[in-house]
Design a protein around this motif. Sequence first.
Motif, PDB file in Angstrom:
ATOM      1  N   TYR A  33       0.809  -1.219   0.000  1.00 17.73           N
ATOM      2  CA  TYR A  33       0.000   0.000   0.000  1.00 17.73           C
ATOM      3  C   TYR A  33       0.844   1.272   0.000  1.00 17.73           C
ATOM      4  O   TYR A  33       0.342   2.354  -0.299  1.00 17.73           O
ATOM      5  CB  TYR A  33      -0.963   0.021   1.191  1.00 17.73           C
ATOM      6  CG  TYR A  33      -0.315  -0.012   2.556  1.00 17.73           C
ATOM      7  CD1 TYR A  33       0.069   1.167   3.189  1.00 17.73           C
ATOM      8  CD2 TYR A  33      -0.075  -1.210   3.205  1.00 17.73           C
ATOM      9  CE1 TYR A  33       0.674   1.141   4.441  1.00 17.73           C
ATOM     10  CE2 TYR A  33       0.524  -1.251   4.453  1.00 17.73           C
ATOM     11  CZ  TYR A  33       0.900  -0.069   5.068  1.00 17.73           C
ATOM     12  OH  TYR A  33       1.495  -0.106   6.293  1.00 17.73           O
ATOM     13  N   LYS A  34       2.133   1.158   0.317  1.00 15.45           N
ATOM     14  CA  LYS A  34       2.997   2.334   0.328  1.00 15.45           C
ATOM     15  C   LYS A  34       3.518   2.627  -1.075  1.00 15.45           C
ATOM     16  O   LYS A  34       3.811   1.722  -1.847  1.00 15.45           O
ATOM     17  CB  LYS A  34       4.163   2.130   1.296  1.00 15.45           C
ATOM     18  CG  LYS A  34       3.750   2.056   2.749  1.00 15.45           C
ATOM     19  CD  LYS A  34       4.965   1.955   3.664  1.00 15.45           C
ATOM     20  CE  LYS A  34       4.539   1.913   5.128  1.00 15.45           C
ATOM     21  NZ  LYS A  34       5.704   1.805   6.040  1.00 15.45           N
ATOM     22  N   SER A  35       3.647   3.916  -1.388  1.00 14.22           N
ATOM     23  CA  SER A  35       4.128   4.328  -2.703  1.00 14.22           C
ATOM     24  C   SER A  35       5.557   3.840  -2.914  1.00 14.22           C
ATOM     25  O   SER A  35       6.403   3.938  -2.029  1.00 14.22           O
ATOM     26  CB  SER A  35       4.088   5.859  -2.828  1.00 14.22           C
ATOM     27  OG  SER A  35       4.694   6.273  -4.038  1.00 14.22           O
ATOM     28  N   HIS A  89      -5.777  -0.627   3.743  1.00 11.77           N
ATOM     29  CA  HIS A  89      -5.314   0.740   4.015  1.00 11.77           C
ATOM     30  C   HIS A  89      -6.148   1.701   3.171  1.00 11.77           C
ATOM     31  O   HIS A  89      -6.467   1.398   2.003  1.00 11.77           O
ATOM     32  CB  HIS A  89      -3.827   0.888   3.674  1.00 11.77           C
ATOM     33  CG  HIS A  89      -3.214   2.142   4.203  1.00 11.77           C
ATOM     34  ND1 HIS A  89      -3.264   3.332   3.505  1.00 11.77           N
ATOM     35  CD2 HIS A  89      -2.538   2.405   5.353  1.00 11.77           C
ATOM     36  CE1 HIS A  89      -2.648   4.273   4.206  1.00 11.77           C
ATOM     37  NE2 HIS A  89      -2.201   3.735   5.329  1.00 11.77           N
ATOM     38  N   SER A 102      -5.393   4.181   1.502  1.00 15.05           N
ATOM     39  CA  SER A 102      -4.748   4.582   0.252  1.00 15.05           C
ATOM     40  C   SER A 102      -5.047   3.618  -0.893  1.00 15.05           C
ATOM     41  O   SER A 102      -4.852   3.956  -2.058  1.00 15.05           O
ATOM     42  CB  SER A 102      -3.236   4.684   0.448  1.00 15.05           C
ATOM     43  OG  SER A 102      -2.683   3.412   0.776  1.00 15.05           O
TER      44      SER A 102
END
Length: 319
Positions: free
Chosen positions: A206-208, A238, A240
Amino acid sequence: MAARNTLRRSLLYVPGSSQRFLDKSRSLTADCVTYDLEDSVTPHMKVAARSLVRRAIDQAAPAGIRERAVRINSVDSGLALGDLTEVLQSPNLTTIVIPKVNSASDLTFVTDVITHTLSQQPPAERTPISLLALVESAKSLTNLSQICAASPLLQGLIFAAEDFALDLSITRTPSLTEFLFARSAIATAARAAELPSTIDLVCTAYKSENGDGSPPAVLQEECRDGRRLGFNGKQCIHPSQVKVADQIFGPDALETEWAMRVVIADEKAAKAGRGAWTLDGKMIDVPVAHKARAIVKKAEACGVDVDALRGEWQHQEPE
């Protein structure tokens, strides 16, 4: 009575034991926010989480959330009855997510508890309860037909990849080919039973990757892959991830435009007594026209101004 929700492009889990996350969820936008009493809640917090979740759904629904659900503990855990007894007291509850549904009897139990509990409450007009069943094991996969027919409240199937991998002693790989049979079977069984929701596996990224806030490429590819297999939504862990799921499982602008052109031209072809015709050099027959109408209907549910689109293409003719 209000109609049941059938649009679940994103199903976002929120830990039921965290007041901070429960409060934050009210500011989010998602098709379905699912307050979790199962995996994200430690054993010693289970009872407290029930009360927190009950208070959360007792509040009026936020504008950005179409549906608020509760994931209870599995029937086999012995905690499901306590979970249901608590959350069913809220008149705002519309949807229950049931984990580890291995057989039809799991859904029968939950349905019976719902029927009994609501019969003890003062008569009131409320939205019908919908059930979503998590498919997590080889046993549940072999029992899909019976599971899909077990309860009139069942509205969809959800694939739990990590638990399924554990049950089969397989390792999840980026290609997801090890889940191809299970995912295809779930999407097919849901379609055969006319269940409106088929919700695909969780993406753990989920993190860029670039540090600019852009969604991970693997999340986008997983959503596209799920859509190709027949799923119409994705589990999110998440906030995002929600926007990507909503975009990919929602109406594509060009596809919606094509669908509206087909709908308009097909109406004219039908008046002329033509069962098959062409658009942009490709044949359009009954199945294609039905698909186009389904796309337009979904686009409208997602907020697309289909009346404006119809006006734009009102002069479309069948070729």
